[in-house]
Write an enzyme that holds these catalytic residues in place. Structure first.
Site, PDB file in Angstrom:
ATOM      1  N   LYS A 186      31.932  16.920  17.424  1.00 24.89           N
ATOM      2  CA  LYS A 186      31.453  17.596  18.632  1.00 24.89           C
ATOM      3  C   LYS A 186      32.207  18.924  18.734  1.00 24.89           C
ATOM      4  O   LYS A 186      32.849  19.228  19.747  1.00 24.89           O
ATOM      5  CB  LYS A 186      31.718  16.664  19.836  1.00 24.89           C
ATOM      6  CG  LYS A 186      31.054  17.072  21.121  1.00 24.89           C
ATOM      7  CD  LYS A 186      29.597  16.732  21.187  1.00 24.89           C
ATOM      8  CE  LYS A 186      29.012  17.189  22.509  1.00 24.89           C
ATOM      9  NZ  LYS A 186      27.556  17.208  22.550  1.00 24.89           N
ATOM     10  N   ASP A 198      28.733   0.481  15.112  1.00 25.61           N
ATOM     11  CA  ASP A 198      28.100  -0.638  15.848  1.00 25.61           C
ATOM     12  C   ASP A 198      26.605  -0.363  15.992  1.00 25.61           C
ATOM     13  O   ASP A 198      25.768  -1.253  15.849  1.00 25.61           O
ATOM     14  CB  ASP A 198      28.709  -0.793  17.249  1.00 25.61           C
ATOM     15  CG  ASP A 198      29.875  -1.778  17.270  1.00 25.61           C
ATOM     16  OD1 ASP A 198      30.550  -1.909  16.237  1.00 25.61           O
ATOM     17  OD2 ASP A 198      30.104  -2.412  18.324  1.00 25.61           O
ATOM     18  N   TYR A 237      42.990   7.213  19.183  1.00 29.00           N
ATOM     19  CA  TYR A 237      43.580   5.907  18.866  1.00 29.00           C
ATOM     20  C   TYR A 237      45.070   6.021  18.557  1.00 29.00           C
ATOM     21  O   TYR A 237      45.690   5.062  18.134  1.00 29.00           O
ATOM     22  CB  TYR A 237      42.868   5.273  17.667  1.00 29.00           C
ATOM     23  CG  TYR A 237      41.454   4.851  17.960  1.00 29.00           C
ATOM     24  CD1 TYR A 237      40.464   5.801  18.136  1.00 29.00           C
ATOM     25  CD2 TYR A 237      41.103   3.516  18.061  1.00 29.00           C
ATOM     26  CE1 TYR A 237      39.160   5.433  18.414  1.00 29.00           C
ATOM     27  CE2 TYR A 237      39.802   3.137  18.339  1.00 29.00           C
ATOM     28  CZ  TYR A 237      38.840   4.101  18.501  1.00 29.00           C
ATOM     29  OH  TYR A 237      37.555   3.733  18.774  1.00 29.00           O
ATOM     30  N   ASP A 261      33.664   4.487  15.232  1.00 34.51           N
ATOM     31  CA  ASP A 261      33.692   3.154  15.848  1.00 34.51           C
ATOM     32  C   ASP A 261      32.355   2.891  16.538  1.00 34.51           C
ATOM     33  O   ASP A 261      31.704   1.856  16.334  1.00 34.51           O
ATOM     34  CB  ASP A 261      34.849   3.143  16.869  1.00 34.51           C
ATOM     35  CG  ASP A 261      35.137   1.754  17.410  1.00 34.51           C
ATOM     36  OD1 ASP A 261      34.485   0.797  16.963  1.00 34.51           O
ATOM     37  OD2 ASP A 261      36.009   1.639  18.281  1.00 34.51           O
ATOM     38  N   ASP A 295      26.127  13.304  19.404  1.00 31.35           N
ATOM     39  CA  ASP A 295      25.009  12.827  20.250  1.00 31.35           C
ATOM     40  C   ASP A 295      23.700  12.871  19.458  1.00 31.35           C
ATOM     41  O   ASP A 295      22.890  11.931  19.520  1.00 31.35           O
ATOM     42  CB  ASP A 295      24.904  13.645  21.554  1.00 31.35           C
ATOM     43  CG  ASP A 295      25.167  15.132  21.366  1.00 31.35           C
ATOM     44  OD1 ASP A 295      25.505  15.551  20.232  1.00 31.35           O
ATOM     45  OD2 ASP A 295      25.026  15.893  22.333  1.00 31.35           O
TER      46      ASP A 295
HETATM   47  P1  ATP Z   1      35.167  -5.243  20.138  1.00 35.85           P
HETATM   48  O1  ATP Z   1      35.342  -4.331  21.288  1.00 35.85           O
HETATM   49  O2  ATP Z   1      36.362  -6.086  19.819  1.00 35.85           O
HETATM   50  O3  ATP Z   1      34.532  -4.595  18.928  1.00 35.85           O
HETATM   51  P2  ATP Z   1      32.743  -6.076  21.367  1.00 35.85           P
HETATM   52  O4  ATP Z   1      32.993  -6.152  22.830  1.00 35.85           O
HETATM   53  O5  ATP Z   1      32.050  -4.893  20.777  1.00 35.85           O
HETATM   54  O6  ATP Z   1      34.119  -6.349  20.596  1.00 35.85           O
HETATM   55  P3  ATP Z   1      31.705  -8.098  19.735  1.00 35.85           P
HETATM   56  O7  ATP Z   1      32.668  -9.206  19.695  1.00 35.85           O
HETATM   57  O8  ATP Z   1      31.656  -7.202  18.559  1.00 35.85           O
HETATM   58  O9  ATP Z   1      31.936  -7.321  21.067  1.00 35.85           O
HETATM   59  O10 ATP Z   1      30.267  -8.660  20.019  1.00 35.85           O
HETATM   60  C1  ATP Z   1      29.186  -7.889  20.528  1.00 35.85           C
HETATM   61  C2  ATP Z   1      27.931  -8.748  20.526  1.00 35.85           C
HETATM   62  O11 ATP Z   1      27.546  -9.003  19.182  1.00 35.85           O
HETATM   63  C3  ATP Z   1      28.143 -10.116  21.174  1.00 35.85           C
HETATM   64  O12 ATP Z   1      26.990 -10.489  21.886  1.00 35.85           O
HETATM   65  C4  ATP Z   1      28.362 -11.028  20.017  1.00 35.85           C
HETATM   66  O13 ATP Z   1      27.994 -12.348  20.241  1.00 35.85           O
HETATM   67  C5  ATP Z   1      27.506 -10.388  18.913  1.00 35.85           C
HETATM   68  N1  ATP Z   1      28.117 -10.646  17.596  1.00 35.85           N
HETATM   69  C6  ATP Z   1      29.216 -10.045  17.092  1.00 35.85           C
HETATM   70  N2  ATP Z   1      29.508 -10.543  15.898  1.00 35.85           N
HETATM   71  C7  ATP Z   1      28.600 -11.487  15.615  1.00 35.85           C
HETATM   72  C8  ATP Z   1      28.382 -12.383  14.524  1.00 35.85           C
HETATM   73  N3  ATP Z   1      29.185 -12.405  13.437  1.00 35.85           N
HETATM   74  N4  ATP Z   1      27.334 -13.221  14.578  1.00 35.85           N
HETATM   75  C9  ATP Z   1      26.515 -13.220  15.633  1.00 35.85           C
HETATM   76  N5  ATP Z   1      26.648 -12.406  16.707  1.00 35.85           N
HETATM   77  C10 ATP Z   1      27.696 -11.556  16.702  1.00 35.85           C
END
Ligand code: ATP
Length: 339
Positions: free
Chosen positions: A171, A232, A123, A228, A204
């Site tokens: 890793k 998620d 980053y 990151d 992994d």
């Molecule tokens: P970034 O790369 O900016 O982190 P991303 O591409 O990972 O973004 P997000 O915007 O985090 O995508 O969303 C991923 C999925 O999770 C989408 O389907 C989105 O609608 C869902 N999502 C994210 N935040 C919420 C929230 N607060 N409430 C409901 N659904 C959400």
């Protein structure tokens, strides 16, 4: 009086920011906390208006505040949050993931925190063309950054009522120099904290174990990109990205924001889960409590957590959690609990 810089963000940002402001106002009124919000323009809308995602005036407002709360930003996120993390040296990204009542995750009893190094790795913005058909990105790893993030993680493990364990995720078998340095710094810091169990795990294997036995983790310390991705994953394991708060913490300043992005697919529909930002506000109070030895802020943090749990237990939840409530329904229900 706390001056709080507030960035409303893009996509679902304005909806969840409005909802969170209602909750913050209710908490401040109930506990007599004096807080002034300064609305800071940043992100895609600022880029369209001023030609810069983070105009100078916005940066000045942030510098003049005690703390910042920020909703997700769209395409220009790298020019705002990634830039601010490095500029303000917010070296620790704290991302908790825990089981909430009434929310069905992959497993029960999860209570973990990902402590992600926040200033270097790939980053650092060092990407280059090697002619037109090849590109390179440079992964930066320094001893200073590895030592302080490891120290931060062990201190969190000591302060928690958790399993008192830290797992260093990397890793180092492949990236022997960069990840190898991270791993050896974690060893060094671990030796200073003998009361905390310590182990290494390749990234992994960690991705797999977060699905197989997430309840066994306590504190995970890891490098920027792994953190990151794994955070998620952890958020989805507990039920939804919409439940995922985060803190970007340095020695002097901190920015609190959801772990997720601006979710353009659901923007404007009134169904975004505001809990990620509301729980981030809870983390903000906890930070203010520690930094300014403010018992009212410590109480505020607990009040938010308890109110969120009560609302979820009653089945009041947005569609991402299987509920039927809107963003505003959830916010108003939390405000009622707080009152
Ligand atoms: P970034 O790369 O900016 O982190 P991303 O591409 O990972 O973004 P997000 O915007 O985090 O995508 O969303 C991923 C999925 O999770 C989408 O389907 C989105 O609608 C869902 N999502 C994210 N935040 C919420 C929230 N607060 N409430 C409901 N659904 C959400």
């Amino acid at each position: 009086m706390y001056r709080v810089a507030s960035i409303e963000g893009d996509g679902i940002g304005p909806e969840i920011s409005r909802a969170t402001r209602l909750v913050l106002n209710a908490v401040n009124t109930r506990l007599g906390i004096r807080m002034e919000f300064m609305d800071v323009e940043a992100g895609d809308s600022a880029l369209a208006r001023y030609g810069r995602a983070l105009p100078e005036k916005s940066l000045e407002m942030i510098r003049n505040s005690h703390v910042c709360i920020k909703a997700p930003i769209g395409e220009s996120a790298a020019d705002v949050i990634v830039y601010l993390r490095r500029l303000l040296d917010l070296y620790a990204n704290i991302r908790p993931a825990k089981t909430y009542p009434g929310v069905r995750g992959l497993k029960d009893g999860i209570d973990l925190i990902i402590v992600r190094e926040n200033t270097e790795d790939v980053y650092s913005g060092l990407e280059y063309d090697i002619g037109s058909d090849a590109k390179i990105a440079i992964k930066v790893t320094t001893r200073k950054a590895c030592m302080r993030i490891a120290e931060h993680a062990f201190r969190i493990a000591e302060a928690r009522k958790g399993k008192r364990s830290v797992v260093a995720v990397h890793k180092a078998n492949l990236l022997r120099k960069t990840d190898g340095l991270f791993a050896s710094c974690c060893n060094e810091v671990a030796s200073r904290h003998p009361s905390i169990r310590f182990a290494h795990m390749y990234v992994d294997a960690c991705a797999m174990n977060l699905i197989r036995n997430p309840e066994e983790f306590d504190v995970i310390v890891t490098m920027n990109m792994y953190g990151d991705i794994l955070s998620d994953e952890a958020a989805q394991v507990i039920g939804s990205l919409g439940l995922a708060p985060s803190a970007n913490v340095g020695d002097e300043y901190a920015i609190f924001e959801p772990a997720h992005g601006s979710a353009p697919d659901i923007a404007g529909k009134g169904i975004a889960n505001p809990l990620s930002l509301i729980l981030s506000a809870g983390m903000m109070y906890e930070w203010l409590a520690r930094r300014y030895s403010d018992v009212k802020c410590a109480e505020a943090s607990k009040l938010i957590e308890a109110s969120v749990c009560n609302v979820l237990s009653k089945g009041i939840a947005t569609p991402d959690l299987g509920g039927k409530s809107s963003t505003d329904d959830v916010a108003y229900a939390i405000v009622e609990e707080i009152r």
